[in-house]
Design a protein around this motif. Structure first.
Motif, PDB file in Angstrom:
ATOM      1  N   GLU A 152       0.831  -1.212   0.000  1.00 55.67           N
ATOM      2  CA  GLU A 152       0.000   0.000   0.000  1.00 55.67           C
ATOM      3  C   GLU A 152       0.862   1.256   0.000  1.00 55.67           C
ATOM      4  N   ILE A 153       1.932   1.228   0.782  1.00 56.04           N
ATOM      5  CA  ILE A 153       2.819   2.392   0.850  1.00 56.04           C
ATOM      6  C   ILE A 153       3.551   2.578  -0.470  1.00 56.04           C
ATOM      7  N   ALA A 154       4.011   1.470  -1.039  1.00 59.38           N
ATOM      8  CA  ALA A 154       4.703   1.537  -2.334  1.00 59.38           C
ATOM      9  C   ALA A 154       3.808   2.188  -3.389  1.00 59.38           C
ATOM     10  N   GLN A 155       2.543   1.779  -3.405  1.00 59.92           N
ATOM     11  CA  GLN A 155       1.607   2.349  -4.378  1.00 59.92           C
ATOM     12  C   GLN A 155       1.339   3.827  -4.089  1.00 59.92           C
ATOM     13  N   GLU A 156       1.139   4.155  -2.807  1.00 60.03           N
ATOM     14  CA  GLU A 156       0.824   5.534  -2.425  1.00 60.03           C
ATOM     15  C   GLU A 156       1.972   6.495  -2.730  1.00 60.03           C
ATOM     16  N   LEU A 157       3.209   6.030  -2.510  1.00 61.55           N
ATOM     17  CA  LEU A 157       4.370   6.907  -2.696  1.00 61.55           C
ATOM     18  C   LEU A 157       5.071   6.698  -4.036  1.00 61.55           C
TER      19      LEU A 157
END
Length: 199
Positions: A152-157
């Motif tokens: 989720e963080i990879a996608q968000e950032l």
């Protein structure tokens, strides 16, 4: 005595002399951790904040009695613990979490000790996180405060999953090294590692 805003011994003496700025200093130093501690016991943020405020009022009423920073911390935690227990015992209707906590506390003080250690670790971690490089700090907070997955963080950032994992590993290592350099006890270092693994 020369004033040093980071010198707890200065502020102890100032508190004993009735300097209300000293009360503000110790409030800033301990209130966040105490609110977390009380919140875990009560599952009621408003009541937890109210109890913490009353603990500092009690501290002020006894301001001449304290000789060391450890005396103040112990007084605040014991006052907070007792006030929380009194509050839980007084409730005619408790949530399942509150009831379970109260029953467990009646048979084991280890729960309180665990919560104090966890509170201390969280307080240390918060301070160390603020010292991390910006991107690392953002990733770490998303992981441990917002509970997001690496994906989720990879996608968000707009980063790769591996980059997020690398940043997390580096952040934990930097915090751990900083704690060692600051002379933090081995017990709290281990508590930090346990806390990170089970957060």
């Amino acid at each position: 005595m020369k004033k040093d805003v980071d010198d707890e011994l200065y502020w102890i003496e100032a508190l004993r002399e009735g300097d209300d700025q000293a009360l503000a200093y110790f409030f800033k130093l301990h209130s966040k951790a105490l609110a977390y501690f009380a919140g875990r016991m009560l599952h009621d943020k408003i009541e937890a904040d109210d109890i913490v405020s009353k603990c500092f009022l009690k501290l002020w009423q006894k301001h001449e009695s304290f000789k060391t920073p450890q005396n103040i911390k112990a007084f605040l935690y014991i006052s907070c613990r007792n006030s929380c227990l009194d509050y839980l015992a007084s409730l005619k209707v408790r949530t399942n979490a509150q009831d379970s906590y109260l029953q467990h506390l009646n048979s084991a003080d280890e729960t309180i000790l665990y919560d104090i250690i966890q509170t201390e670790v969280l307080d240390m971690v918060n301070k160390e996180i603020e010292e991390l490089p910006e991107k690392m700090k953002v990733i770490f907070k998303l992981l441990y405060f917002d509970g997001k997955t690496t994906a989720e963080i990879a996608q968000e950032l707009n980063l790769s999953v591996q980059t997020v994992r690398n940043q997390k590993t580096k952040a934990i290592e930097m915090i751990k090294n900083s704690l060692v350099k600051k002379g933090v006890s081995v017990t709290l270092q281990l508590a930090f590692l346990f806390f990170i693994e089970h957060w």
